[in-house]
Design an enzyme around this catalytic site. Structure first.
Site: not given
Length: 256
Positions: A64, A107, A110, A130
């Protein structure tokens, strides 16, 4: 309309490129444009298979955009689109291939896991860092990764925040192919071409059956599979496929 996402079409293949230099972070603009692009391609009858890649050779998506986090902390809530982009990609009825051409973290991983297949170049590193920020993968990572590698290995990956090399990711099933650096798009397009020769009516139902099977008891999933199988018999593509087999010729599917 699109500033950080670009589209190239090669027959039935749509190549979606995330171009947000230098590391293609999955910021709000990228997520918003990607959602719009995928939904637009769902309505394009000429497109069968989607390839999603990152621009350059440094990163597919390196997580992110951390610069956006302070504002999210003030809001004390996650933006709704943060989660929806992964669901839009996962639930599109068309087959999706993530072409990983560099760091695929947070992300980015993901997003890759939300795709149906993942081709990785051999310099790729994947992971969920994270934990190092006091956070967790909040876009489906805690749910999709264990289904691939098992709960214990998934916990290890997320507890440590370690980066995994491409070959180990292949052994774990996180990626489906590993190719030399620079050969990722050729492999992804070859795979997309093989897929796109087939009926989207059948492809979309196969995808739906597998996705449903991950969420429901076996008895319900088998019932759903039977329903999808019966539906196919009423499609033009099934009639064409059966006729072509009997007549010993290659079928010409119209995806209807």
């Amino acid at each position: 309309m699109y500033e950080v996402i670009s589209l190239e079409k090669k027959g039935p293949i749509a190549i979606v490129t995330i171009d947000n230099p230098p590391m293609n972070p999955l910021n709000i603009q990228v997520r918003t444009e990607l959602i719009s692009m995928v939904r637009e391609l769902e309505q394009d009858d000429d497109v069968v298979t989607l390839i999603i890649r990152g621009a350059g050779d440094k990163a597919f998506v390196a997580g992110a955009d951390i610069k956006e986090f302070p504002q999210r902390l003030k809001q004390q809530q996650q933006s709704a689109d943060q989660e929806s982009v992964f669901e839009v990609v996962a639930n599109t009825p068309k087959p999706t291939i993530a072409m990983l051409n560099g760091y695929t973290l947070g992300g980015g991983l993901e997003l890759a896991l939300a795709c149906d297949l993942r081709v990785a170049e051999d310099h790729v590193k994947v992971g969920f860092p994270e934990i190092k920020l006091g956070l967790l993968p909040g876009g489906g990572g805690t749910q999709r990764l264990p289904k691939i590698v098992g709960p214990s290995k998934a916990k290890e990956i997320m507890f440590t925040g370690s980066q995994i090399e491409a070959e180990e990711a292949l052994a774990l099933g996180i990626v489906t192919e590993v190719v030399p650096k620079g050969a990722g798009m050729e492999k992804a397009e070859l795979l997309a071409t093989k897929i796109s020769r087939h009926s989207l009516q059948a492809l979309s139902r196969i995808k739906s059956c597998v996705n449903v099977g991950e969420e429901q008891p076996l008895s319900e999933s088998l019932q759903y599979e039977r329903q999808m199988f019966q539906e196919l018999f009423s499609t033009e593509d099934a009639k064409e496929g059966i006729s072509a087999f009997i007549e010993k010729r290659r079928p010409v599917f119209t995806h209807k």
